[in-house]
Write an enzyme that holds these catalytic residues in place. Structure first.
Site, PDB file in Angstrom:
ATOM      1  N   GLU A  90     -11.103 -20.241  29.971  1.00 15.63           N
ATOM      2  CA  GLU A  90     -10.061 -21.049  30.643  1.00 15.63           C
ATOM      3  C   GLU A  90      -9.240 -20.212  31.625  1.00 15.63           C
ATOM      4  OE1 GLU A  90      -8.019 -24.064  28.282  1.00 15.63           O
ATOM      5  OE2 GLU A  90      -9.706 -23.986  26.878  1.00 15.63           O
TER       6      GLU A  90
ATOM      7  N   ARG B 157       0.829  -1.210   0.000  1.00 11.38           N
ATOM      8  CA  ARG B 157       0.000   0.000   0.000  1.00 11.38           C
ATOM      9  C   ARG B 157       0.867   1.265   0.000  1.00 11.38           C
ATOM     10  NH1 ARG B 157      -5.058   2.472  -0.533  1.00 11.38           N
ATOM     11  NH2 ARG B 157      -5.356   4.020   1.107  1.00 11.38           N
TER      12      ARG B 157
END
Ligand code: COS
Length: 374
Positions: free
Chosen positions: A358, A262
């Site tokens: 978790e 880009r």
């Protein structure tokens, strides 16, 4: 004892093979699945390709490093496959660690083949971070018990075939009154409903209305379930970190490509110091997270002391790092990264939950701090 801090040639080759497999064989199956529901063809493919057998080996020894390399590699190409693999492992791990010969013979080959979908049912509406506060009641009934109550945010529920359910066998005993039970989905009194979460993987609520369980369904010791849950999490937490590293690597790769192609202000984005320094920071933190994950996994497999703290550090650092790296990759891309269907839009949604499940980052810090004073 020392642990390795670099992957060897064989491990690196395996990771490359896994990434190729995920892109070629697993991604098309993931794309054909329904978001938020168990994707059975995907789970079956994980079995057919022998990947579940690496998570739950026939010798009964679950290896944290294998689990981490699998999760890190699959996550780079197909987070849905990674999640499906991890959930089979998490749900069946208590059986692999502490199940009876009968339970192992009956269920593990089915789980490893991807024919039986399994789930780990610990959390409840009133017990998330404070897992020892769980209230699902196991009431004595004849030689066994009946289960009463609810589980919440259970991955693979309610579409699984088998649940590892943590229930209270001794009231008011917190961690010392919890028992793990194997509950097949067709038991009377077991119900559930799916819930829709940001990430799009299967998760739901389970209801227990007098579900019968017997002594043969107990995994490990009666009242020993909390410790079993913690041992399972010690094994899985580095691998949540590995998933995060996989996502960070994918985001970094996308950002590098974009910044190289880009053009703005007369040259490629990478020639702007604001961008190149950001890329350098992303790469450094990702590498540090990977090292922490691999080192915690190697320590686990070598039976070294301090595994609980090292697992918590790996999960904490890697999941927080992945959030930063994915966010920075979005920033480098600009608005295009927010478009539905863009890799980074997908990762931006996926990266959030691992900082919660978790054991949230705050729980990991508590675990680490306690270990420092042990
Ligand atoms: N391995 C083996 N045993 C462990 C253990 C571990 N990693 N961690 C704790 N235990 C044992 C302790 O030794 C203690 O037993 P004794 O009293 O016999 O020594 C018992 O378990 C209770 O431990 P502790 O007192 O530390 O429990 P707490 O209630 O203070 O909670 C935390 C500990 C916060 C660490 C725990 O509740 C936790 O991990 N919470 C997060 C739960 C989670 O991850 N939820 C997500 C669900 S899965 S998606």
């Amino acid at each position: 004892m020392t642990t390795s801090f670099a992957l060897d040639r064989e491990q690196r080759a395996w990771c490359a093979e896994l990434r190729a497999l995920a892109a070629r064989r697993l991604r098309p199956l993931a794309e054909a699945g329904e978001p938020g529901r168990v994707n059975r063809p995907l789970v079956a493919a994980l079995g057919e390709l022998g990947l579940l057998a690496r998570v739950l080996p026939a010798d009964g020894v679950v290896r944290a490093m294998d689990l981490c390399l699998l999760r890190e590699s699959l996550a780079q190409e197909c987070t849905e496959a990674e999640t499906a693999l991890a959930l089979q492992g998490l749900g069946a791990c208590p059986v692999a660690l502490a199940g009876t010969a009968d339970q192992r013979t009956r269920w593990l080959p089915e789980v490893v083949a991807g024919r039986a979908v399994v789930a780990f049912a610990l959390s409840e509406p009133g017990a998330g971070s404070d897992a020892a506060a769980l209230e699902l009641r196991a009431e004595p009934a004849g030689a066994g018990w009946t289960l009463h109550g609810e589980k919440a945010w259970i991955s693979n529920a309610p579409g699984a075939d088998l649940y590892t359910v943590f229930a209270r066998t001794r009231p008011a005993a917190r961690a010392h009154g919890v028992t793990a039970f194997l509950v097949p989905a067709d038991r009377p009194g077991l119900g559930g409903r799916p819930r829709e979460l940001t990430g799009g993987h299967p998760v739901g609520t389970l209801t227990f209305d007098g579900v019968p369980v017997g002594p043969g369904d107990v995994v490990g010791e009666v009242d020993g379930g909390f410790r079993l849950a913690m041992r399972t999490l010690d094994l899985f937490r580095p691998s949540v970190g590995a998933l995060a590293v996989g996502m960070a690597r994918a985001a970094l790769r996308a950002a590098l490509a974009h910044a190289g192609e880009r053009h703005a202000f007369g040259g490629p984005l990478k020639d702007l110091q604001a961008v190149s320094h950001q890329l350098a920071e992303m790469a450094t933190r990702t590498e540090a997270a990977a090292l922490l994950v691999h080192s915690a996994a190697a320590a686990h497999d070598a039976g070294e002391p301090g595994v609980t703290g090292r697992s918590a550090m790996a999960k904490l650092y890697a999941t927080e790092t992945a959030q930063y790296v994915v966010d920075a990759a979005v920033q480098i891309h600009g608005a295009r990264a927010l478009e539905k269907g863009h890799l980074l839009e997908h990762l931006y949604r996926e990266v959030r939950a691992p900082r919660i499940y978790e054991g949230a980052s705050e729980v990991q810090r508590t675990v680490i701090a306690r270990e420092l004073y042990r």
